[in-house]
Write an enzyme that holds these catalytic residues in place. Structure first.
Site, PDB file in Angstrom:
ATOM      1  N   HIS A  56       0.859  -1.185   0.000  1.00 11.77           N
ATOM      2  CA  HIS A  56       0.000   0.000   0.000  1.00 11.77           C
ATOM      3  C   HIS A  56       0.896   1.235   0.000  1.00 11.77           C
ATOM      4  O   HIS A  56       1.716   1.403   0.910  1.00 11.77           O
ATOM      5  CB  HIS A  56      -0.924  -0.016   1.224  1.00 11.77           C
ATOM      6  N   CYS A  57       0.754   2.085  -1.010  1.00 10.10           N
ATOM      7  CA  CYS A  57       1.590   3.295  -1.109  1.00 10.10           C
ATOM      8  C   CYS A  57       0.860   4.450  -0.424  1.00 10.10           C
ATOM      9  O   CYS A  57      -0.211   4.848  -0.876  1.00 10.10           O
ATOM     10  CB  CYS A  57       1.856   3.604  -2.590  1.00 10.10           C
ATOM     11  N   VAL A  58       1.434   4.974   0.664  1.00 13.06           N
ATOM     12  CA  VAL A  58       0.742   6.035   1.415  1.00 13.06           C
ATOM     13  C   VAL A  58       0.675   7.340   0.624  1.00 13.06           C
ATOM     14  O   VAL A  58      -0.276   8.110   0.765  1.00 13.06           O
ATOM     15  CB  VAL A  58       1.399   6.334   2.797  1.00 13.06           C
TER      16      VAL A  58
END
Ligand SMILES: [Zn+2]
Ligand SMILES: [Zn+2]
Length: 285
Positions: free
Chosen positions: A124-126
């Site tokens: 998951h890329c913040v």
């Protein structure tokens, strides 16, 4: 130029508060650094609106537009199974997701921030507030390339300016560059130097962080692995570097870095995956 007929995501903007903050911070900082380079740094090196100034601005604009274009495409693309009907029977390699209450294909994992199963989920890329999966991996990877190149370019332009401003290398200048807030509070620096140090320091940190990520994800693409598969030493989807690159960046992988609008169809569908040696791996069942 052609655009790929890929499904669009149902939610464009990040859902969580932390993700929203990281997304806005990324978009604002990228714009601020571009303005800083074009109107503060460059006019000090070349006369404003002269030929060299325009050439440097055009290079910077190309880097910025490709970064933002790929970043937004990465968010825009649907990386879930969407409206496709998944089988009711648990096939080999598939697993049941109790949160989605459906069977999930091999390599797909549930994301608790996105609250759905993501096909060939990597992480998951913040900054994007979204997962990196089968359909948006290309855009994520090219964003990394352009962020690293852009940060390198900004550091190259900033170098003389930052050096002159800080008076060479000494412990005060290093503290000002790495911890500008601390240096400002301790009275080592003026407000102007603080602003300059903050922006120059951001470019240095961005280059360091994204070159590491670029190296990590480049290695994963070449080996046909996700971050999870690398951590458990699973090489069952390694089809050789050329096929692996096509699986991640599409058939026209040699051109994808030019523009996010160049079509590069993926060989698979994100549900069924070819395996090394073409055999079903019993261990995965
Ligand atoms: Zn799920
Ligand atoms: Zn996610």
């Amino acid at each position: 130029m052609e655009t790929e007929a890929l499904p669009k995501a149902r939610h464009f903007l990040p859902k969580g508060r932390g993700d929203r903050f990281a997304f806005v911070f990324t978009v604002v900082m990228l714009a601020v650094i571009c303005i800083f380079e074009a109107f503060v740094i460059l006019p000090d090196i070349y006369p404003e609106y002269g030929t060299m100034y325009v050439v440097y601005v055009c290079i910077g604009a190309y880097l910025y537009l490709n970064t933002m274009g790929n970043f937004l495409m990465m968010i825009y693309i649907d990386i879930t199974s969407g409206s496709r009907v998944l089988p009711a029977i648990l096939k080999p390699g598939w697993r049941y997701c109790p949160m989605c209450m459906q069977n999930s294909p091999p390599r797909s994992f549930h994301c608790f921030q996105c609250n759905i199963c993501i096909m060939k989920r990597d992480h998951h890329c913040v900054f994007a507030g979204k997962c990196v999966g089968y359909y948006n991996q290309r855009y994520y990877f090219v964003t990394l390339i352009y962020l690293t190149l852009g940060a390198l370019y900004a550091n190259y332009l900033n170098f003389d300016h930052a050096w002159a401003l800080l008076g060479g290398i000494n412990w005060r200048s290093i503290l000002t560059m790495i911890l500008p807030f601390m240096a400002w509070i301790l009275g080592f620096t003026e407000k102007y130097t603080f602003m300059m140090s903050f922006l120059c320091g951001t470019c240095i940190i961005t280059f360091g962080l994204f070159s590491v990520l670029l190296f990590w994800h480049g290695d994963l693409i070449l080996k046909g692995q996700t971050t999870h598969e690398k951590s458990v030493k699973d090489k069952s989807y390694d089809l050789g570097w050329r096929e692996n690159v096509k699986e991640a960046l599409g058939e026209r992988w040699k051109l994808v870095w030019l523009s996010p609008f160049i079509s590069s169809p993926l060989p698979g569908d994100g549900i069924e995956f070819k395996k090394r040696s073409g055999m079903e791996n019993i261990k995965d069942m």
